[in-house]
Scaffold this motif. Structure first.
Motif, mmCIF file in Angstrom:
data_model
loop_
_atom_site.group_PDB
_atom_site.id
_atom_site.type_symbol
_atom_site.label_atom_id
_atom_site.label_comp_id
_atom_site.label_asym_id
_atom_site.label_seq_id
_atom_site.Cartn_x
_atom_site.Cartn_y
_atom_site.Cartn_z
ATOM 1 N N UNK A 70 0.817 -1.208 0.000
ATOM 2 C CA UNK A 70 0.000 0.000 0.000
ATOM 3 C C UNK A 70 0.856 1.266 0.000
ATOM 4 N N UNK A 71 2.053 1.171 0.569
ATOM 5 C CA UNK A 71 2.939 2.331 0.647
ATOM 6 C C UNK A 71 3.876 2.391 -0.550
ATOM 7 N N UNK A 72 4.349 1.232 -1.014
ATOM 8 C CA UNK A 72 5.345 1.202 -2.078
ATOM 9 C C UNK A 72 4.768 1.473 -3.459
ATOM 10 N N UNK A 73 3.479 1.683 -3.550
ATOM 11 C CA UNK A 73 2.866 1.917 -4.852
ATOM 12 C C UNK A 73 2.481 0.637 -5.544
ATOM 13 N N UNK A 74 2.159 -0.393 -4.767
ATOM 14 C CA UNK A 74 1.716 -1.660 -5.340
ATOM 15 C C UNK A 74 2.800 -2.702 -5.452
ATOM 16 N N UNK A 75 4.051 -2.315 -5.174
ATOM 17 C CA UNK A 75 5.159 -3.278 -5.229
ATOM 18 C C UNK A 75 5.252 -3.995 -3.896
ATOM 19 N N UNK A 76 4.960 -5.291 -3.876
ATOM 20 C CA UNK A 76 4.964 -6.037 -2.621
ATOM 21 C C UNK A 76 6.380 -6.417 -2.220
ATOM 22 N N UNK A 77 6.573 -6.608 -0.925
ATOM 23 C CA UNK A 77 7.845 -7.067 -0.377
ATOM 24 C C UNK A 77 7.664 -8.515 0.055
ATOM 25 N N UNK A 78 8.042 -9.439 -0.829
ATOM 26 C CA UNK A 78 7.792 -10.854 -0.597
ATOM 27 C C UNK A 78 8.880 -11.451 0.289
ATOM 28 N N UNK A 79 8.513 -11.766 1.530
ATOM 29 C CA UNK A 79 9.440 -12.368 2.490
ATOM 30 C C UNK A 79 10.732 -11.559 2.613
ATOM 31 N N UNK A 80 10.651 -10.342 3.142
ATOM 32 C CA UNK A 80 11.866 -9.521 3.268
ATOM 33 C C UNK A 80 12.783 -10.019 4.376
#
Length: 235
Positions: free
Chosen positions: A114-124
């Motif tokens: 929601x913050x990154x502009x739709x780019x998810x952080x998959x298992x950071x």
């Protein structure tokens, strides 16, 4: 437990102990118990330690002697970063986000799709800051490094990795990334181009740290820490 070594690799002291409890190996430091593979970082002579296990998802702030300053619940702990404002970034691998706290443990904001502009952080996992102040996130779920601003706005991604875990960035912007499944370290230039891969004695490398042009690598399967002079031995 925590082992402290001098610059030549000789042990100086041990903080805490190791205990077996209900079939699970856990670590105990001055009454603090953390499970799994804790992340830690030192800033301003304060040791920040996190636990990523569901048994105890917290961040602890300790003196270098191991005495507790304070602690707070974090809902994650697979990676840590502290910015110039002493904000503590904690990667939440299972939650696919990064939580940001002040030094007292107050939650400031979270970084997710929601913050990154739709780019998810998959298992950071690992977090590192580049010379421009942007944050590089080792996302194991997508096998890439994703670059975001300190407020979480997505910038770009790079790498085609095998289980990225730890990441460190030098003063010139070169990135060093451990590949847990690839048993190697990949090195990228500031533009995100891979320029070198180091294998050899690496077996499930996890965390790494860069200090005074020396790279320290936690070689987890072999239970040792490897030390490389970055310019002389890696390039």
């Amino acid at each position: 437990c925590l082992y402290v070594f001098d610059s030549k690799g000789y042990p100086k002291k041990t903080v805490g102990n190791r205990t077996l409890n209900d079939g699970l190996l856990f670590k105990c430091t001055n009454g603090i118990i953390w499970y799994g593979e804790p992340s830690l970082i030192i800033k301003n002579n304060i040791l920040h330690l996190s636990s990523s296990s569901l048994r105890n998802m917290s961040v602890y702030r300790l003196t270098l002697e191991g005495d507790t300053i304070n602690s707070f619940f974090s809902s994650g702990g697979s990676g840590l970063l502290i910015d110039e404002y002493n904000r503590i970034y904690v990667s939440n691998c299972s939650g696919n986000k990064i939580d940001v706290f002040n030094h007292n443990g107050g939650h400031l904001f979270s970084i997710d799709g929601n913050v990154t502009g739709g780019c998810s952080l998959e298992s950071p996992y690992g977090l590192a800051s580049d010379p421009l102040g942007n944050i590089h996130v080792a996302t194991s779920g997508s096998n890439t490094i994703k670059v975001i601003t300190k407020e979480g706005v997505y910038i770009r991604k790079y790498g085609d990795l095998k289980g990225p875990r730890g990441i460190a960035i030098d003063v010139y912007g070169y990135s060093f990334v451990t590949e847990y499944e690839g048993n190697c370290i990949s090195i990228f230039d500031p533009q995100g181009n891979k320029i070198h891969t180091v294998g050899g004695p690496l077996h499930k490398p996890f965390g790494l740290a860069l200090a005074n042009n020396v790279l320290y690598i936690a070689n987890s399967l072999a239970n040792v820490v490897l030390k490389y002079g970055t310019c002389k031995h890696l390039f």
